[in-house]
Write an enzyme that holds these catalytic residues in place. Sequence first.
Site, PDB file in Angstrom:
ATOM      1  CG  ASP A 180       4.185  12.906  11.693  1.00 38.58           C
ATOM      2  OD1 ASP A 180       4.374  14.056  11.246  1.00 38.58           O
ATOM      3  OD2 ASP A 180       4.520  11.878  11.072  1.00 38.58           O
ATOM      4  CB  VAL A 213       1.540   0.402   4.642  1.00 41.16           C
ATOM      5  CG1 VAL A 213       0.145   0.067   5.129  1.00 41.16           C
ATOM      6  CG2 VAL A 213       2.150   1.502   5.498  1.00 41.16           C
ATOM      7  CG  MET A 223       8.570   5.800  11.318  1.00 39.07           C
ATOM      8  SD  MET A 223       7.377   5.980  12.651  1.00 39.07           S
ATOM      9  CE  MET A 223       7.663   4.452  13.543  1.00 39.07           C
ATOM     10  N   GLY A 224       8.691   2.581   7.831  1.00 37.93           N
ATOM     11  CA  GLY A 224       8.491   1.203   7.399  1.00 37.93           C
ATOM     12  C   GLY A 224       7.617   1.105   6.173  1.00 37.93           C
ATOM     13  CG  LEU A 235      -2.027  -1.070   1.230  1.00 40.29           C
ATOM     14  CD1 LEU A 235      -2.808  -1.000   2.537  1.00 40.29           C
ATOM     15  CD2 LEU A 235      -2.960  -0.910   0.044  1.00 40.29           C
ATOM     16  N   GLY A 236       2.025   1.208   0.559  1.00 41.48           N
ATOM     17  CA  GLY A 236       2.870   2.389   0.604  1.00 41.48           C
ATOM     18  C   GLY A 236       4.091   2.147   1.462  1.00 41.48           C
ATOM     19  CB  ALA A 237       7.337   2.474   1.495  1.00 41.25           C
ATOM     20  N   GLY A 238       7.232   4.530   3.913  1.00 37.81           N
ATOM     21  CA  GLY A 238       7.618   5.811   4.480  1.00 37.81           C
ATOM     22  C   GLY A 238       8.886   5.685   5.279  1.00 37.81           C
TER      23      GLY A 238
END
Length: 610
Positions: A146, A38, A35-36, A30-33
Site C-alpha cells: 500500500d 494515530v 484501519m484506525g 495525528l490522524g485517522a484512516g
Amino acid sequence: MGSAPSADFFQPLRADDPAVVGGYRLAAVLGAGGMGKVYLSYTPGGRPIAIKVIRAEFSEDPEFRRRFRQEVQAAQRVQGLYTAPVIDSDTEAPQPWLATAYVPGPSLAHAVSLYGALPTRSVLLLIVGVAEALHVIHGAGIVHRDLKPANVLLASDGPRVIDFGIARAADSTALTNTGVSVGTPAFMAPEQASTGTVTSATDVFALGQIAAFAALGASAYGDGSSHAVLYRIVHEDPDLSGLPGELRPVVARCLSRDPADRPSLTEVIELCHEAADEPLRQGEHWLPQAVVGSITERLKLPAPAPTPAPTGAPQTPTEVSSPSPAPGTPAPSAAVSPYTPTGLAAAPTQAAPTQPAVGTPPAYPTPPPYAQPTQPQHSYPQPTHPQHSYAPGYRTPPAFHAPGFAPPQPPRRKRTGLIVAGSIVAAVIGLAVIGSLLPDGEDKTGDSKASGGGATGAGASPGSGQKQADPKPVSYQGIDVPQNHQLQLADSPPRPAEEPTGAGVLYGHADLYYYRDTLFGDEKVGSSNGKLVLLKNSEKGSLKTCREVTRFTEKLGLDQLTNGSQICVLSKAGHISLATYRGRSGEKDSTTYVKFDLTIWRNAEDVQQD
C-alpha cells in the site's frame, strides 16, 4: 493509516479517545484512516512517538490478529534510514496497537495538495530515498502493498516510508469486502488490481506512481472513479508527457505493466544518479522552502498533561478498552504514571484527570521506599512482549507496607465460632468421602454421567454438550495459481501471492501452494501452514469427510492428480477447504499455473498453535 491533509497538525483528544495506550499517555490526535487512529505520545526519555491503534472491527477477526502479529514482528526487523522504526507494540490488546518514531514532516499527499508539484531534484531525492527504504523493507521479507503518497513522509533529511506490512494483515478480513478500503486504487499495480498478485515488483510500480505524482501534482492515470482508474492501470499506458526529461526514463520503466520489465531497486537508484546534474545527497535543502516551513511547524509539539494536585476522589486515566468499575468497587488509590511503558507500572502518584491536557511533561516519578506499585486498570492480561530496559521494576518486600498505611489487623473471633465452623467442614469432608466410594450410576433425571469431566449436571457450564453449528461453505471457481505462489483460505476471495516473508512457499505460511522447480521440472501442490489429504474416488468430498480422513501429507506431486481430483486442505488457522484440481496451463502459455475450484469452511476447527 495516513490522514487527510489538514492545516491543524495536532488535534485535541476527544471524549471517545483513550487517555493512555499501553502505558503511554496521549497528547494529541495525528490522524485517522480506514484501519484506525494515530496519536502523539512520548517515551519516558521525552522522545515523541506515533501510536497507531487498530479499529475494534479488525481486532475481532482472529485471522487479522494472526497476520498482524506476524507483520509487526517482521516490521521490527526493519531498521533503515528512510523508514519510521517500530519501537513498541501490543498485538494481543483488545485493540492492537504499535508505536513508531514520530516523523516531523508532512506526507507527500499533504505537501502536494498544499504547495503543488515538487522540483525535479527533490523528486530524484525522493525516489532514491524511497527505493532505499523499500530495499530494507523487502530484505525483512515484507512487501509494502500500500505504498502511496500518504504513506511517505517528508522529513528535513529525506523521505520516510511508513505503514509497511499492515495492509497484508487487513487484507485477510471480511471488512475489506464491506466498505473498508485497504489499498488505494490509483496507486495499485496492474497485477494487484486484476488478480491480487503481490510481489516486490508491485512496490516498484507504486514507487513510479508516487514519483509521477510528486512531479506532476496528480496521478499519472488521471482522476475518476476507482473502477475507471483501475481499468486504465491494467489496460492503458500512463500519461507521462508532463514529466521533466530527467525523470521520464526511470518513471516509465517502473510503470511497466509486466512486472518482469520493471527495474530492480538498485537499478532505480542508479538511473536517478545518472539523471542528476550533480551528486544526489540528502540534506537540509532537498525540499522547497514552503514545505520546510511545514516541517518547522510540526516541531512545535504539544506535551502530555502534567499530574495535577488532588482535588477530591482520585481518578484513573482512561486506558484503551478500560472497563467501568463494578458497582461497589472502591476507586483505585493511584493513577497510572504518564510515562509508564506497556506491562510496567510506576509507584502511586497523585490522581490524573480523565483526559490529558497540553502542558509541560512531568519528570519521570521515583517510587517511595517500599511503595506497592499500582498496576494499570486494564481489562485484559498484561502484554507478553519484552519489557523496556528504561523502566525500573519495583519489588515490595513482603514484611513492609506502603508509607502511611498500618498493617491490617486480623479480626478477633470467638472460639465458639471456630468450633462450629470446624464441625461443618468435617461434615462436608465426610459426605464427600462417602460419595466417592459409591459406584457411578444415573442421576435423578436418568441421564448417564459423562466421563472425563464432561458432566451435564448443575456444575456443568452453560451450553456444555451443545454442538456448535458448522460454518456455511463459500465456493470460488477457477482460481489460477502461478508457479511458486500461494493461497490463504482466509482471503475472500483467495488470491495468489508470493510468500511475503521471503522464505518461499515451501517454508512460509501458505495454506495451499503450487511449487515448480524450473531446474528439474519438479511440480508439487502443498501446504506449509496445514495438512493435505488426497481423497479417493469412492470418498465424497464434504466437510464431514475432510474432518474424518487421516491420510495426512504436506505435499502432493502433480503427477498424482487428474482433472477432478479432490484435496482436503486443513489449515492451522482453523479453516478447511475442499480443493478440486482443474488441470495446469498448456506448454504454449506464457505463465505456468494450476487451476483450482475451492469450497471453504472458515473457522471450522480450533486454531492450532505452532
